[in-house]
Design a protein around this motif. Structure first.
Motif, short mmCIF file in Angstrom:
data_model
loop_
_atom_site.label_atom_id
_atom_site.label_comp_id
_atom_site.label_asym_id
_atom_site.label_seq_id
_atom_site.Cartn_x
_atom_site.Cartn_y
_atom_site.Cartn_z
N VAL A 106 41.53 26.50 16.97
CA VAL A 106 42.73 27.18 17.57
C VAL A 106 42.04 28.10 18.78
N TYR A 107 41.02 28.93 18.33
CA TYR A 107 40.57 29.89 19.29
C TYR A 107 40.05 29.27 20.49
N GLY A 108 39.29 27.96 20.45
CA GLY A 108 38.92 27.34 21.69
C GLY A 108 39.96 26.88 22.69
N CYS A 109 41.18 26.72 21.99
CA CYS A 109 42.37 26.27 22.72
C CYS A 109 42.77 27.26 23.61
N ARG A 110 42.60 28.63 23.28
CA ARG A 110 42.86 29.79 23.96
C ARG A 110 41.90 30.16 24.98
N ARG A 111 40.86 29.57 24.92
CA ARG A 111 39.55 30.06 25.86
C ARG A 111 39.22 28.88 26.74
N GLY A 112 39.76 27.95 26.62
CA GLY A 112 39.38 26.85 27.42
C GLY A 112 37.96 26.28 26.92
N ARG A 113 37.65 26.31 25.87
CA ARG A 113 36.35 25.94 25.35
C ARG A 113 36.15 24.81 24.33
N LEU A 114 37.13 23.99 24.61
CA LEU A 114 37.09 22.86 23.47
C LEU A 114 35.74 21.85 23.48
N CYS A 115 35.22 21.76 24.62
CA CYS A 115 34.10 20.85 24.75
C CYS A 115 32.85 21.71 23.93
N GLU A 116 32.90 22.85 24.12
CA GLU A 116 32.22 23.64 23.20
C GLU A 116 32.17 23.60 21.93
N PHE A 117 33.40 23.38 21.17
CA PHE A 117 33.73 23.27 20.11
C PHE A 117 33.32 22.03 19.60
N TYR A 118 33.72 21.02 20.61
CA TYR A 118 32.96 19.76 20.00
C TYR A 118 31.46 19.68 19.74
N GLU A 119 30.73 20.15 20.91
CA GLU A 119 29.35 20.25 20.71
C GLU A 119 28.58 21.30 19.31
N THR A 120 29.56 22.04 18.70
CA THR A 120 29.32 22.93 17.74
C THR A 120 29.66 22.10 16.54
N TYR A 121 30.93 21.71 16.27
CA TYR A 121 31.40 21.16 14.91
C TYR A 121 31.59 19.72 14.81
N MET A 122 31.40 19.01 15.85
CA MET A 122 31.75 17.50 15.87
C MET A 122 30.57 16.62 15.92
N LYS A 123 29.50 17.20 16.62
CA LYS A 123 28.40 16.52 17.28
C LYS A 123 27.37 16.26 16.26
N ASN A 124 27.10 14.95 15.68
CA ASN A 124 26.04 14.85 14.75
C ASN A 124 25.61 13.12 14.78
N CYS A 125 24.63 13.03 14.91
CA CYS A 125 24.00 11.51 14.90
C CYS A 125 24.33 10.82 13.58
N ASN A 130 43.31 22.73 31.78
CA ASN A 130 44.63 23.51 31.86
C ASN A 130 44.64 24.81 31.53
N TYR A 131 43.50 25.52 31.10
CA TYR A 131 43.26 26.81 30.95
C TYR A 131 43.15 27.71 32.14
N HIS A 132 43.83 28.52 32.22
CA HIS A 132 43.69 29.76 33.40
C HIS A 132 43.81 31.10 32.48
N PRO A 133 42.75 31.88 33.07
CA PRO A 133 42.81 33.22 32.41
C PRO A 133 43.85 34.03 32.35
N GLY A 134 44.31 34.68 31.26
CA GLY A 134 45.32 35.42 30.98
C GLY A 134 46.65 34.56 30.94
N MET A 135 46.53 33.28 30.64
CA MET A 135 47.72 32.28 30.57
C MET A 135 47.36 31.54 29.10
N TYR A 136 47.50 32.24 28.06
CA TYR A 136 47.05 31.68 26.83
C TYR A 136 48.20 30.78 26.18
N THR A 137 47.46 29.67 25.59
CA THR A 137 48.15 28.80 24.76
C THR A 137 47.90 29.09 23.25
N PHE A 138 48.87 29.15 22.41
CA PHE A 138 48.72 29.77 20.95
C PHE A 138 48.81 28.48 20.15
#
Length: 495
Positions: free
Chosen positions: A328-347, A381-389
């Protein structure tokens, strides 16, 4: 095994209960923050003057001491939605919403979490909703043992009580569910006269009429004996009212629910549960089928569909909660790809993702390429200051007996920014709905990974409006930038 996470969560829930019941936005009150350094208690000035309010926390992220915040033994970073009644000059009552962020630092004193620092600030205000009648703010007068100095609630007991509370809310409820109806149909429930509330059946009883969804925040738990416990927790109810073929509204009410528990055959059994109306929000129009609305097409109850696991793995449960809150915090920062790398990527597995924004016709994604393509589109779709909650509430996590796999569900009270990046727009609409998460997790080499991501909208609400011209908070400041990182100590330079 005792873990500090449960102590922190319980202390924060007690503080929120204290502020709600006392109706004082003052975190320097000695009970709320005993032995705090006054300079470490910081709140935005617009929060200090609020009256007739209800604070509802969501999306807590948990952290223990590290190099990023060495002065605390642990921290919680969470959303705090503050609904507050306003009386306009023309006598019309409205209800405002402040979306706020809270970062709380704790000191570990023999297992008891003592609040050491608070930074609490407004992110943005939503345009107030108009009441069609007198809101009749209830507040709450209950015998809550705030002054009682008790030993910390054991982690196993706190987690068992929290799971018992959230289990009855982990589905889309219908009016035939006696577990829900019995909570509200009790003598002395302060709901006013018949017709004053959306489910009033006259006198002091409620009758849920139609589908209802309930979101909960962390419970405040006290031990009342070696084998007994009591808890207070807030519940936000969404209920459809009106004839299906005619004009319908979504009724929204906040309750505080009181419950007691006893130890029974190795587990904890709920013995008492009843609710007190705290605040009714203005009804909002219900537009059937708007914005991915599902409730009009599918009102079947849903649940984890797996057996209740009696084993408790508190530390693992909080690690899993941090994963969904990272989303949910990644949605607000436009950093969902980073979320994938941290929490979903594993061989060790092939991840899957199904974001059912278009119902059954939404394709299910499998593998890294498809998922990263979707997340890249969302990040764009993320733009600074235009947060999605997006928010995570009502966590219910079931971990397998061997502690190596888990299923978890949450409710998401979502508000999606529809500005399209137009930074000059003064009134920005937000698409609002209640949705559900249902995820699967695996523990690989001591680390939890999200293997199967599922999200589905349930009920659509009328759009919210973000009025930039009249809003306080971080979103309207020149240096709004990215949504702040959790537990970052340098984010307060924007105040």
């Amino acid at each position: 095994m005792e873990i500090f996470y449960t102590a922190m969560e319980n202390t924060l829930a007690r503080m929120i209960l204290f502020l709600n019941t006392k109706q004082k936005m003052d975190v320097s009150i000695r009970w709320a923050c005993p032995d705090c350094i006054q300079s470490s208690l910081w709140m935005d000035e617009d929060l200090l003057v609020l009256e007739n309010f209800m604070i509802f926390t969501a999306s807590p992220a948990y952290s223990l001491a590290s190099g990023r915040h060495p002065d605390c033994d642990g921290m919680i970073s969470c959303d705090a939605y503050i609904y507050h009644i306003l009386k306009e000059e023309n006598g019309v009552n409205t209800c405002g919403l402040k979306i706020t962020r809270m970062d709380v630092g704790f000191e570990n004193r023999g297992g008891k979490a003592v609040i050491q620092s608070i930074h609490w600030y407004t992110v943005q205000d939503m345009e107030p909703w108009i009441y069609a009648c007198d809101p009749g703010f209830s507040g709450m007068e209950m015998d809550v043992p705030f002054e009682t100095i008790s030993e910390p609630v054991p982690s196993e007991i706190f987690c068992a009580v929290k799971k018992q509370i959230n289990r009855i809310w982990d589905r889309l409820e219908i009016n035939s569910d006696e577990k829900i109806k019995n909570i509200f149909q009790v003598a002395g429930n302060r709901i006013g006269a018949a017709g004053d509330t959306p489910w009033a059946a006259g006198g002091s009883e409620l009758s849920l009429a139609g589908p209802a969804i309930g979101l909960t925040a962390s419970p405040a738990v006290w031990m009342t004996g070696e084998e007994q416990a009591q808890a207070w927790y807030p519940a936000e109810l969404f209920c459809l009212a009106g004839a299906p073929e005619g004009h319908q509204v979504v009724c929204r009410c906040f309750y505080y629910v009181y419950c007691t528990f006893v130890r029974d055959r190795g587990g904890w059994r709920r013995t008492t549960q009843w609710a007190t109306l705290f605040l009714r929000l203005p009804d909002t129009p219900y537009h059937r089928g708007k914005h991915y609305d599902k409730i009009s097409a599918d009102m079947l109850p849903w649940t984890l569909e797996n057996e209740s696991m009696p084993e408790n793995y508190p530390e693992d449960s909080y690690a899993i909660e941090n994963i969904i809150n990272g989303w949910v915090y990644g949605c607000r920062r436009g950093r969902l790809c980073e979320f994938y790398e941290t929490y979903m990527k594993n061989c060790g597995f092939t991840p899957e993702m199904w974001i059912k924004s278009q119902g059954e016709k939404t394709p299910k994604l499998g593998g890294e390429k498809e998922i990263l393509h979707k997340l890249s589109e969302m990040d764009a779709n993320y733009h600074p200051g235009m947060y999605t909650f997006h928010t995570a509430a009502t966590p219910l996590i079931e971990i397998s007996a061997d502690g190596q796999s888990a299923t978890g569900t949450w409710f998401d009270h979502s508000a999606t920014n529809l500005s399209g990046g137009d930074s000059g727009a003064e009134r920005i609409p937000y698409m609002v709905f209640v949705a559900r998460y249902r995820h699967h997790f695996q523990k690989i080499d001591g680390t939890w990974y999200l293997t199967d991501f599922f999200w589905e909208p349930l009920i659509s609400l009328d759009d919210w409006i973000f009025d930039r011209k009249h809003s306080a908070g971080q979103a309207v400041r020149e240096n709004a930038g990215l949504y702040p990182e959790a537990f970052s100590l340098d984010i307060y330079s924007c105040k």
